[in-house]
Write an enzyme that holds these catalytic residues in place. Structure first.
Site, short mmCIF file in Angstrom:
data_model
loop_
_atom_site.label_atom_id
_atom_site.label_comp_id
_atom_site.label_asym_id
_atom_site.label_seq_id
_atom_site.Cartn_x
_atom_site.Cartn_y
_atom_site.Cartn_z
N ASP A 33 -6.76 -3.26 0.20
CA ASP A 33 -7.34 -2.10 -0.26
C ASP A 33 -6.18 -1.34 -0.66
O ASP A 33 -6.59 -0.10 -1.33
CB ASP A 33 -8.49 -1.65 0.18
CG ASP A 33 -8.28 -1.03 1.50
OD1 ASP A 33 -7.14 -1.00 1.89
OD2 ASP A 33 -9.14 -0.77 2.08
N GLY A 34 -5.22 -1.34 -0.03
CA GLY A 34 -3.88 -0.36 -0.37
C GLY A 34 -4.28 0.96 0.30
O GLY A 34 -3.44 1.71 -0.13
N ASP A 69 7.67 3.29 9.89
CA ASP A 69 6.31 2.41 9.67
C ASP A 69 5.84 2.00 11.10
O ASP A 69 5.84 1.01 11.45
CB ASP A 69 6.64 1.11 8.77
CG ASP A 69 5.44 0.44 8.31
OD1 ASP A 69 4.40 1.13 8.21
OD2 ASP A 69 5.60 -0.63 7.78
N ARG A 76 15.44 -2.87 3.20
CA ARG A 76 15.22 -3.62 4.29
C ARG A 76 16.11 -4.68 4.35
O ARG A 76 16.63 -5.19 3.44
CB ARG A 76 13.67 -3.66 4.41
CG ARG A 76 12.69 -2.68 3.98
CD ARG A 76 11.59 -3.02 3.22
NE ARG A 76 10.95 -1.96 2.93
CZ ARG A 76 9.76 -1.49 3.42
NH1 ARG A 76 9.41 -1.92 4.42
NH2 ARG A 76 9.35 -0.42 2.79
N ARG A 117 6.26 9.84 3.58
CA ARG A 117 7.34 9.96 4.57
C ARG A 117 8.66 10.27 3.98
O ARG A 117 8.84 9.92 2.78
CB ARG A 117 7.50 8.81 5.40
CG ARG A 117 7.67 7.57 4.77
CD ARG A 117 8.12 6.31 5.79
NE ARG A 117 7.01 6.01 6.39
CZ ARG A 117 6.36 5.00 6.11
NH1 ARG A 117 6.60 4.13 5.09
NH2 ARG A 117 5.26 4.37 6.83
N ASP A 124 11.12 -6.96 7.73
CA ASP A 124 10.74 -5.97 6.54
C ASP A 124 10.52 -4.76 7.14
O ASP A 124 10.43 -3.62 6.43
CB ASP A 124 9.74 -6.48 5.64
CG ASP A 124 8.46 -6.61 6.77
OD1 ASP A 124 8.47 -7.25 7.58
OD2 ASP A 124 7.12 -5.91 6.44
N ARG A 152 0.84 -1.31 0.13
CA ARG A 152 -0.07 0.06 -0.18
C ARG A 152 1.01 1.29 0.17
O ARG A 152 0.45 2.29 0.68
CB ARG A 152 -0.93 0.02 1.27
CG ARG A 152 -0.24 -0.06 2.56
CD ARG A 152 -1.39 0.15 3.71
NE ARG A 152 -0.65 -0.04 4.99
CZ ARG A 152 -1.42 0.36 6.04
NH1 ARG A 152 -2.57 0.90 5.95
NH2 ARG A 152 -0.68 0.10 7.36
#
EC number: 2.7.7.-
Length: 484
Positions: A131-132, A267, A192, A185, A257, A99
């Site tokens: 749904d992203g 995140d 990662r 962001r 991740d 997403r």
């Protein structure tokens, strides 16, 4: 809502697309969702000034950061990055940007390569039926996390933009339908540990070497070889763990991740700040085993670094990699000692002395269960008698263990910034973001569309961060650069 640029910002926009040099096996070209609405809710001009974009007017801002019109001379189309990862220590080969995507790359005012990434920007090949999208509450929570962590000296991504997008989302963990948003962001890297794990899983050693070379060239130029690269990442991740500890922060989802090779916190999903120092405190309601509890975060980071080392075995002598990992405990302790001294505005002869002081204080905090943020606030400058007496929890320090810890702190030298004016600038009580406060800020938005309580909280947090940085002047410990 607007976070103003500091006066010392003077960067110019310098696009520098690098990720595509890895080749298209590392990403998928995608398109952003077409949102029915774009209502600007938060723009961070301080972060934008760092990369020369603070001069955008609101209309251009929305075009770039909600409609995702490409920035000049930058990526012509967004890239959904490919990676795998361990999620709660179960390997998942079906991950990737589900997403979000990499929207742009540029140099900041320090010359570092920086990424603009998204959250809630629509479906990608890695959405796995989702749904992203991002809920507006999720976006608000990310603003709060990044602003508070930056204030407390944590190396973190920065929330550049939040735009409400006018969709009604269904979620199992929020009253639904709930409002939608898209977030942008700013951080130093989106590479990662899981990026490397995907290549090991697919037995792509040549691409692994290419990725290592890229990371050394762009992020760790002093690393030299493969083991030097792991050494650099290990130091950065150990430092991040120490910064989280001193902030009393629980990330909640420390999957591989979610750990970048630059050691940046990013995140933010089910994060929490500690009410009191409790090693068993967890952030995620679904972390039933306490795998990512506060006290287990340092060991979890080492476990994740071991997964990175496994990926590098085809490229490097295993004994050299193992030797690097064995340095982690001492590096974490040294970083914790440094961060402890930074937070309190104290000086010590060595980081080891700082760590011993921190251990003594944390032992007293665990036993007494005094409020985490207030306690560190009270101890600023060495916890002088007048400062302790003025604390709302003054009676809690009247124990033999606390008296011993306070005596040790008072024997330390103060940093130059920890003068009486510096201490007074901190105020009587620190700003906090405990879960009830976060929910109250959101309630004002969802009930009355009132963003003023959030704006007021962010102002308080920013002022406190400035006071902490001033307090640490002359402590001999640098303020973490993070994405600032």
């Amino acid at each position: 809502m607007r976070r103003g640029a500091r006066d010392d910002r003077c960067a110019t926009y310098r696009p520098d697309v690098r990720h595509t040099r890895l080749g298209n096996a590392f990403y998928d070209v995608v398109k952003a969702a077409d949102f029915p609405q774009a209502r600007l809710r938060f723009r961070n001009d301080d972060a934008a000034a760092q990369i020369g974009l603070d001069g955008l007017d609101d209309a251009a801002w929305v075009q770039h950061f909600a409609r995702f019109e490409p920035l000049p001379d930058n990526l012509p189309e967004p890239l959904a990055l490919r990676y795998h990862g361990h999620q709660f220590r179960v390997y998942n080969p079906d991950l990737g940007d589900g997403r979000g995507f990499l929207f742009a790359q540029m140099r900041d005012d320090q010359g570092r390569l920086m990424d603009l990434g998204t959250k809630g920007s629509g479906r990608t090949p890695w959405s796995r039926g989702g749904d992203g999208r991002l809920t507006l509450k999720g976006g608000v929570r990310e603003i709060l996390a990044t602003e508070m962590l930056e204030a407390l000296g944590v190396t973190t991504s920065r929330t550049l933009s939040l735009v409400e997008t006018g969709e009604a989302l269904q979620r199992g963990d929020e009253p639904s339908p709930t409002r939608s948003s898209v977030l942008v962001r700013l951080n130093h890297s989106n590479v990662r540990i899981g990026t490397f794990q995907r290549l090991l899983y697919q037995d792509k050693h040549e691409e692994m070497q290419r990725l290592v070379d890229y990371c050394i060239a762009e992020y760790w130029p002093a690393a030299g070889g493969v083991d030097g690269f792991l050494d650099a990442v290990t130091g950065a991740v150990a430092r991040l763990g120490a910064e989280w500890f001193m902030a009393g922060f629980v990330h909640g989802v420390l999957n591989t991740d979610n750990i970048t090779i630059t050691g940046e916190s990013f995140d933010y999903g089910p994060w929490r700040f500690l009410p009191v120092l409790d090693p068993q405190f967890t952030a995620a309601y679904f972390d039933h085993q306490g795998l990512y509890a506060f006290g287990r975060q340092p060991d979890t980071l080492l476990w994740n670094l071991a997964r990175l080392a496994e990926c590098l075995v085809p490229l490097c002598d295993i004994e050299a990699l193992q030797a690097v990992l064995e340095t982690y405990p001492a590096r974490f302790e040294a970083a914790l000692g440094e961060r402890f001294l930074w937070r309190l505005g104290l000086r010590a002869k060595t980081a080891e002395d700082g760590y011993r002081l921190a251990s003594q204080v944390f032992g007293a905090m665990t036993e007494s269960r005094l409020a985490f943020a207030q306690t560190l606030h009270d101890l600023a400058g060495g916890g002088g008698a007048g400062r302790i007496a003025a604390s709302p929890q003054a009676a809690g320090y009247d124990t033999p263990r606390w008296q011993e810890a306070l005596a040790a702190l008072r024997r330390c030298d103060r940093a130059a910034g920890a003068s009486e004016p510096g201490l007074e600038a901190l105020g009587a009580v620190p700003p906090t973001l405990l879960i009830d406060e976060v929910e109250s800020l959101w309630a004002a938005i969802v009930r009355d569309d009132d963003w003023q309580p959030l704006a007021g909280k962010l102002d308080d947090v920013q002022r406190y961060g400035e006071a902490l940085r001033q307090l640490a002047t002359g402590a001999g410990v640098e303020t973490p650069a993070g994405s600032r």
